[in-house]
Design a protein around this motif. Structure first.
Motif, short mmCIF file in Angstrom:
data_model
loop_
_atom_site.label_atom_id
_atom_site.label_comp_id
_atom_site.label_asym_id
_atom_site.label_seq_id
_atom_site.Cartn_x
_atom_site.Cartn_y
_atom_site.Cartn_z
N SER B 59 -11.72 0.51 -5.43
CA SER B 59 -10.51 1.30 -5.33
C SER B 59 -9.43 0.49 -4.63
O SER B 59 -9.62 -0.69 -4.30
N VAL B 60 -8.28 1.13 -4.42
CA VAL B 60 -7.14 0.48 -3.78
C VAL B 60 -6.61 1.43 -2.71
O VAL B 60 -6.59 2.64 -2.91
N CYS B 61 -6.20 0.86 -1.59
CA CYS B 61 -5.73 1.67 -0.47
C CYS B 61 -4.54 2.54 -0.88
O CYS B 61 -3.62 2.06 -1.54
N PRO B 62 -4.54 3.83 -0.48
CA PRO B 62 -3.45 4.73 -0.91
C PRO B 62 -2.22 4.71 -0.01
O PRO B 62 -1.27 5.43 -0.27
N TYR B 63 -2.22 3.94 1.05
CA TYR B 63 -1.09 3.99 1.99
C TYR B 63 0.06 3.07 1.56
O TYR B 63 0.74 3.36 0.60
N CYS B 64 0.27 1.93 2.23
CA CYS B 64 1.47 1.14 1.92
C CYS B 64 1.27 0.37 0.63
O CYS B 64 0.28 0.49 -0.05
N ALA B 65 2.24 -0.48 0.30
CA ALA B 65 2.24 -1.12 -1.02
C ALA B 65 1.61 -2.51 -1.03
O ALA B 65 1.75 -3.23 -2.01
#
Lengths: 868, 200
Positions: B59-65
């Protein structure tokens, strides 16, 4: 992002954070990278360990400053003076990278004779209409020959060439002005200049990193432009270790701009068709009441070229030369993806009419005033929280109370869902007087659905689904898809022409078989949506229609056609899913310096944009040390460590034949392929609403008068001065003498919807505080740890005082100016609550992107004695 | 470590269990004092990391870009833990405090799991079914659109839009979700004020 787009051609970071390790100097400004983008900042630290110089310029000393070689405290809102003075120095000392600049930028191009600079007109450029506060940019255009080709003077001596215009424009941006306006001693400024110059050129490169410290200003786009121009002059674009690194705030903020949920764009940066309106002649209408809907009895006039037909749209927004000459193929392919066989009728004209036309500014903040006035009846919120997260948040909450209905989709009961029964301390909320009907729908988390995020380096990364969302929580894909299906059913029997787009819309994303192990049987197929975004051949060679599901994928955007035979949801993403079974967003091989097989970077998987500029005009690397893309004479093609951002087989000595169009109109040494002239734009003849060159204006609220012009602040910004809830403090208003800036903390995210329900994070950052210098604290009799009141003309909030030398008073023209700093993560919902910092900020909108100014405004601070 | 490198490492250690067992026996004997084995109880020795049999979802972190890679550990349909993905060239397994708290963001008793509805002028939430809410929302959209749709401006130009419905948000959502939002709201319904966090 018009700052980067106008200068270079594309609205995205030109490089990727992992390449910062190759930088010899990294300038961080308008960003607290160590705390807001800590993992990307690791690359800065690595670069420093390898010998790079790190410079941090910011009003607030942070961990970024602590790790920099050089920290420069500056007054919030004075960036263009600081950077403009560097530009002046480079021009006057001829310290710019001459061969790069002469060949790759428009420095030699001549500008029209009727152009007048802001220096000639006391702070406005030619074409300004004081009645509407808008510009007609006609006079900013290039001087052209009879065939429309721009004229230039490679000797740079012609008084109307960009070089000479810039020299005159920046003549007053002296080190003295930097001291006076920025509060930065000239020796410190000179150190920055010397470091940048020493670390740019053939052998060395410097990078600039920025974030919302620049974008959230009433001249934000022009600040970014100044940095972009500086990088062109230093020859740092398209090269390893160089570039402008835009650090974006949300997981897919780049993605939601590329495949936009924005009012003024269609996919891939094609403009939303417009039928703009402006007040009729003689109607004095303040700029703050930008046209949104025709007002009864008021005389309105159409403005701008007609875009009533597809042919007119292409003529109005397309380009004859450069890559954008392909616009007809991209818009036809989008219409085909959306409207299927309807897109074939009348060569696309029929389906083009389905697209709604904008008539003014329908941006989020402009729309919130429409909402307050009762003109917006229904509202959807998808993981965004204006009641705490948008500027002038008190006004935002009032606006929500004027709606007929509101749909909120989130993981938690955020402020924007609870505004009808609760507010910040001291705000009276009476549910019986609020009519808004609220539907609060639980949303799936990022781990509970599959799909892609596009990160700050334009990289699409696919997430696999881990588990089902709980209860009735669903993905937003599910919500939009099923809402669409229900609406199609409701309109199925409509005889009205205006309902035809609903019926025509292609809308079949059913899974062939339900997802194994999932209890949600009707989740749409995200991969099928990605296929539509990537594009497909919509017709067999013998003319039979393909459905999305069975159609062959297009390999990339170069095969898209303007004849309805191809469909493509977003041309810049084309290539992400080039064949069945090959979703490149999900590719996970991390090997290689540019890791080309980890995710997919638009466009065409290029990691550093404009990388043709990493070679000299003859196609040779500028130096062995900074080798990246070069011309391979033997194979007669461009090669290197990345996908060349240039026609693969166009040789460096190619000269366009007379009358050439499209990309063939560029020479073999024009690296900026999106621009009509192939050059980086030091001077922007078109594309911006507030001037072709960045010039200094004070913030809408500032402690000093603008020393350059009688124009105090951006003449093209929108001020909403007539709104009683948007009062601004005047220069010298003794009630509000202090400059305030805002920033985020590592442990919270924005207004907190994704962090304030998490005990782990609340334990680390439990409450709102305000950073105050010891000098200001002494003046106001505030002790460290005291509760204090921060006030602006919009409202008051309470916070705990953090007395610290991280913020320091600045000396401007012999006068002391205090600055304070505030994070903005709290609200009245969640497990850690506190005042809403956005209740302090005003609504003055930057003219190009309608973004507010939260990084520089005026306030006062006093002890909250007698309050808890 | 790349997945290829990891495979090689796993191959190299495939022969280890035998050796480990022998070493374990040697250690047990050496540590035997009287009738007690020290310092590990049999229970301790049998302990395993709880993610041992979990399956890893990328998965990929949902916070910053920044886009840090995440490994989501799933067992029996439950998320056990979320860590940085060591293979990711973006974060090499590291995470900031927010990214490291992604587990608590997704597995949290405060999360909404049912539709809540607040009627006009009401002072309370009511729980409703998802199906009911979807139908009501579709009806509201249709009613508002039909009442406010503008085909032409007074000057005769065609606009085919409604300004009375707006949408906000998208930067925390997926590309595919943004695509369908714009396609449905703008492409089909003629809603123009579709906006997201890029604007703030």
């Amino acid at each position: 992002m018009p700052g980067l787009g106008t200068t270079f051609g594309r609205g995205g970071a030109t490089t990727f954070p992992q390449d910062l390790v190759n930088s010899d100097c990294i300038l961080i400004m308008g960003s607290n990278m160590a705390e807001a983008h800590p993992v990307a900042f690791a690359n800065v630290v690595k670069a420093k360990e390898r010998g790079a110089k790190v410079i941090h310029i910011d009003p607030h000393f942070s961990r970024t400053s602590a790790l920099a070689n050089l920290y420069v405290p500056i007054r919030a809102g004075s960036d263009i003076v600081f950077l403009g003075a560097i530009i002046r120095y480079l021009l006057e000392q001829k310290a710019f990278f001459q061969e790069y600049v002469l060949h790759y930028t428009n420095i030699a191009t001549l500008i029209r004779e009727d152009f007048r600079d802001a220096e000639d007109l006391d702070g406005v450029f030619s074409g300004y209409d004081p009645e509407t506060g808008t510009y007609d940019p006609t006079s900013w255009d290039y001087e052209r020959d009879a065939d429309g080709r721009p004229l230039s003077d490679p000797t740079l001596e012609h008084p109307r060439c960009v070089y000479q215009i810039m020299r005159r424009h920046y003549a007053r941006y002296t080190p003295e002005l930097v001291e006076q306006v920025c509060g930065v001693p000239r020796a410190l400024w000179q150190q920055v200049v010397d470091t940048l110059i020493a670390n740019s050129g053939r052998e060395r490169t410097s990078a600039i990193c920025y974030a919302v410290g620049w974008t959230q200003q009433s001249k934000g786009v022009q600040i970014i432009r100044t940095a972009a121009m500086l990088q062109l002059l230093l020859g740092n674009i398209g090269r390893p270790g160089g570039g402008v690194m835009a650090l974006r705030g949300h997981a897919s903020i780049q993605g939601s701009t590329d495949v936009p949920t924005l009012y003024d764009l269609l996919s891939g940066y094609m403009p939303q068709p417009a039928a703009l309106l402006a007040p009729g002649p003689g109607t004095r209408r303040p700029r703050s009441e930008e046209v949104q809907a025709p007002v009864a009895g008021e005389e309105m006039r159409p403005v701008g070229p007609s875009q009533q037909t597809l042919a007119e749209y292409i003529a109005a927004v397309g380009q004859k030369t450069g890559w954008w000459a392909n616009l007809p193929a991209y818009i036809r392919s989008l219409l085909k993806a959306w409207y299927g066989s309807y897109a074939d009728e009348e060569e696309g004209e029929r389906s083009y009419r389905f697209l709604p036309k904008i008539i003014g500014d329908h941006s989020h903040l402009a729309t919130s005033y429409e909402m307050l006035d009762g003109k917006v009846r229904g509202y959807f919120l998808f993981g965004q929280n204006p009641a705490a997260g948008s500027t002038n948040a008190r006004m935002q909450r009032k606006a929500l109370a004027q709606l007929d209905w509101l749909v909120v989709r989130d993981l938690y009961e955020v402020e924007s869902a609870a505004f009808w029964y609760r507010g910040p301390e001291g705000e009276v909320v009476e549910p019986r007087q609020i009519k808004t009907e609220v539907f609060l729908l639980p949303a799936a988390a990022s781990t509970e659905k599959e799909g892609s995020f596009t990160n700050t380096q334009r990289l699409l990364q696919w997430r696999d689904k881990a588990v089902d969302p709980p209860g009735d929580a669903r993905s937003d894909l599910w919500f939009v898809y099923h809402l669409g299906k229900r609406l199609k059913a409701l309109y199925a029997d409509s005889p009205h022409e205006r309902d035809l787009p609903i019926k025509a819309l292609t809308w079949d994303y059913e899974r062939e078989t339900p997802e194994p192990g999932s209890r949600i049987l009707d989740e749409p197929d995200a991969l099928l949506v990605l296929k539509e975004i990537n594009g497909y051949y919509a017709r067999t060679p013998d003319g039979k229609e393909h459905s999305l599901r069975e159609a062959p994928h297009v390999p990339d955007f170069t095969v898209l056609k303007a004849d309805g035979s191809t469909a493509c949801g977003s041309w810049i993403y084309s290539g992400v899913y080039p064949e069945p079974g090959r979703n490149r967003a999900a590719s996970r091989d991390p090997s290689g310096y540019t890791f080309p097989n980890w995710g997919f970077a638009w466009p065409a998987n290029r990691r550093i944009l404009y990388n043709r500029a990493s070679a000299d005009p003859q196609g040779r690397p500028w130096s062995e040390r900074k080798k990246y893309i070069w011309w391979d004479e033997e194979r007669r093609q461009w090669t290197g460590y990345d996908v060349p951002d240039f026609p693969l087989r166009k040789p460096p000595d190619y000269t366009p034949p007379p009358g050439a169009t499209g990309i063939d109109a560029h020479s073999g040494s024009d690296p900026f392929i999106m621009k009509p002239d192939g050059k980086g734009w030091l001077f922007a003849p078109t594309g911006l609403k507030d001037g072709p060159l960045p010039t200094h204006y004070e913030a809408a609220e500032a402690p000093i008068t603008n020393p350059l012009y009688h124009r105090q602040s951006n003449p093209a910004a929108r001020y909403y001065r007539d709104r009683p809830d948007n009062r601004l403090a005047a220069v010298g208003d003794e009630r509000y003498p202090i400059v305030a800036t805002t920033y985020r903390l590592t442990e919270h995210h924005l207004s907190g919807p994704m962090t304030r329900w998490l005990p782990w994070l609340n334990a680390l950052q439990p409450a709102l505080f305000v950073e105050i210098s010891p000098e200001l604290a002494a003046e106001r009799q505030i002790r460290h740890g005291d509760q204090v009141i921060i006030s602006t003309p919009r409202g008051e909030i309470q916070a705990r005082a953090l007395v610290t030398r991280r913020l320091r008073p600045l000396r401007l023209n012999g006068r002391i100016v205090h600055q304070i700093g505030l994070p903005f993560h709290w609200g009245f919902q969640g497990k850690a609550t506190g005042s809403i910092t956005n209740d302090l900020t005003h609504m003055v909108l930057e003219p190009n992107v309608s973004i507010e100014e939260a990084k520089a405004f005026l306030c006062d601070v006093r002890p909250a004695r007698g309050r808890s | 470590m790349s997945s290829r490198k990891r495979e090689e490492a796993e191959e190299a250690t495939a022969a280890l269990p035998l050796l480990v067992k022998t070493l374990q026996e040697v250690a047990d004997e050496a540590l035997e004092i009287g009738s007690k084995r020290q310092p590990f109880s049999a229970e301790s020795r049998q302990k395993r990391p709880r993610i041992r049999d979990a399956h890893v979802v990328h998965s990929v972190c949902p916070y910053c870009a920044v886009g840090c890679g995440l490994n989501v550990y799933v067992k029996d349909g439950q998320v056990l833990d979320i860590e940085g993905n060591p293979d990711s060239p973006i974060n090499h397994g590291t995470l900031c405090p927010k990214g490291a708290a992604t587990f608590q963001y997704t597995v949290n008793p405060s999360r909404l799991t049912r539709v809540l509805y607040r009627a006009p002028y009401s002072d309370h939430w009511e729980e409703k079914s998802l199906d009911w809410a979807m139908e009501q929302i579709a009806l509201r959209v249709k009613q508002t659109r039909d009442a406010t749709f503008v085909e032409r401006l007074p000057d005769g130009r065609e606009v085919n839009h409604t300004l009375a419905i707006a949408s906000l948000g998208g930067a925390t959502l997926d590309v595919e979700e943004n695509y369908l939002m714009k396609k449905l709201f703008t492409g089909a319904l003629g809603i123009v004020s579709i906006e997201n966090q890029a604007r703030i």
